[in-house]
Design a protein around this motif. Structure first.
Motif, PDB file in Angstrom:
ATOM      1  N   VAL A 275      -7.197  -2.914  15.847  1.00 57.90           N
ATOM      2  CA  VAL A 275      -8.466  -3.428  15.333  1.00 57.90           C
ATOM      3  C   VAL A 275      -8.334  -4.932  15.116  1.00 57.90           C
ATOM      4  O   VAL A 275      -7.259  -5.421  14.773  1.00 57.90           O
ATOM      5  N   GLU A 276      -9.425  -5.624  15.338  1.00 64.35           N
ATOM      6  CA  GLU A 276      -9.453  -7.055  15.069  1.00 64.35           C
ATOM      7  C   GLU A 276      -9.445  -7.278  13.557  1.00 64.35           C
ATOM      8  O   GLU A 276     -10.131  -6.550  12.820  1.00 64.35           O
ATOM      9  N   PRO A 277      -8.696  -8.268  13.073  1.00 63.57           N
ATOM     10  CA  PRO A 277      -8.625  -8.520  11.631  1.00 63.57           C
ATOM     11  C   PRO A 277      -9.994  -8.689  10.964  1.00 63.57           C
ATOM     12  O   PRO A 277     -10.225  -8.121   9.882  1.00 63.57           O
TER      13      PRO A 277
ATOM     14  N   LEU B 285     -11.684  -6.220   8.031  1.00 61.28           N
ATOM     15  CA  LEU B 285     -12.193  -6.711   6.741  1.00 61.28           C
ATOM     16  C   LEU B 285     -13.632  -6.267   6.515  1.00 61.28           C
ATOM     17  O   LEU B 285     -13.994  -5.816   5.432  1.00 61.28           O
ATOM     18  N   GLU B 286     -14.449  -6.379   7.552  1.00 64.75           N
ATOM     19  CA  GLU B 286     -15.858  -5.986   7.453  1.00 64.75           C
ATOM     20  C   GLU B 286     -15.985  -4.491   7.162  1.00 64.75           C
ATOM     21  O   GLU B 286     -16.759  -4.084   6.282  1.00 64.75           O
ATOM     22  N   ASP B 287     -15.211  -3.682   7.867  1.00 67.85           N
ATOM     23  CA  ASP B 287     -15.275  -2.226   7.681  1.00 67.85           C
ATOM     24  C   ASP B 287     -14.766  -1.816   6.298  1.00 67.85           C
ATOM     25  O   ASP B 287     -15.360  -0.951   5.644  1.00 67.85           O
ATOM     26  N   MET B 288     -13.673  -2.437   5.857  1.00 67.42           N
ATOM     27  CA  MET B 288     -13.152  -2.140   4.518  1.00 67.42           C
ATOM     28  C   MET B 288     -14.174  -2.527   3.457  1.00 67.42           C
ATOM     29  O   MET B 288     -14.407  -1.768   2.515  1.00 67.42           O
TER      30      MET B 288
ATOM     31  N   LEU C 189      -5.615  -4.227  -2.274  1.00 63.95           N
ATOM     32  CA  LEU C 189      -6.342  -4.419  -1.029  1.00 63.95           C
ATOM     33  C   LEU C 189      -5.505  -5.118   0.028  1.00 63.95           C
ATOM     34  O   LEU C 189      -5.609  -4.803   1.217  1.00 63.95           O
ATOM     35  N   GLN C 190      -4.678  -6.060  -0.383  1.00 68.27           N
ATOM     36  CA  GLN C 190      -3.818  -6.752   0.584  1.00 68.27           C
ATOM     37  C   GLN C 190      -2.885  -5.763   1.272  1.00 68.27           C
ATOM     38  O   GLN C 190      -2.712  -5.793   2.490  1.00 68.27           O
ATOM     39  N   ASP C 191      -2.288  -4.852   0.513  1.00 65.04           N
ATOM     40  CA  ASP C 191      -1.399  -3.835   1.086  1.00 65.04           C
ATOM     41  C   ASP C 191      -2.161  -2.906   2.021  1.00 65.04           C
ATOM     42  O   ASP C 191      -1.673  -2.549   3.098  1.00 65.04           O
ATOM     43  N   ILE C 192      -3.341  -2.493   1.592  1.00 60.24           N
ATOM     44  CA  ILE C 192      -4.164  -1.595   2.414  1.00 60.24           C
ATOM     45  C   ILE C 192      -4.522  -2.272   3.724  1.00 60.24           C
ATOM     46  O   ILE C 192      -4.376  -1.694   4.811  1.00 60.24           O
ATOM     47  N   TYR C 193      -4.967  -3.512   3.643  1.00 61.94           N
ATOM     48  CA  TYR C 193      -5.354  -4.287   4.829  1.00 61.94           C
ATOM     49  C   TYR C 193      -4.176  -4.421   5.796  1.00 61.94           C
ATOM     50  O   TYR C 193      -4.316  -4.146   6.991  1.00 61.94           O
TER      51      TYR C 193
END
Length: 93
Positions: free
Chosen positions: A65-67, A71-74, A52-56
């Motif tokens: 996009v705002e960080p 996170l919310e969308d993911m 997930l860290q890599d994807i983010y």
């Protein structure tokens, strides 16, 4: 969802990209799921890394996009596809 997790695709799911979108088929339930362009990109990154860290970090670099919004969308997408049995989340090894 924590960024220190890894996403694994269920072996019972097949995917096909069609015109920039992805169609997922769960062979157990025989249900189809559709992913839009961003969902498709996330699915591609799950297939290649799963971390997930890599994807983010990749999505932050590729999209304006705002960080917090990312996170919310993911989290929303991953929650939905995990509940459907398409993926599972584990602690990062």
């Amino acid at each position: 969802m924590k960024l220190e997790q890894t996403v694994t695709i269920s072996p019972d799911v097949i995917s096909q990209e069609v015109s920039g979108e992805t169609v997922l088929l769960d062979l157990n339930s025989e249900n189809y799921f559709g992913l839009d362009e961003i969902g498709t990109r996330i699915w591609q990154l799950i297939e290649s890394s799963g971390r997930l860290q890599d994807i983010y970090e990749t999505l932050l670099a590729e999209y304006d996009v705002e960080p917090d919004q990312l996170l919310e969308d993911m989290e929303q997408l991953l929650t939905d596809i995990e509940k459907a049995g398409l993926v599972s989340l584990q602690p990062d090894a």
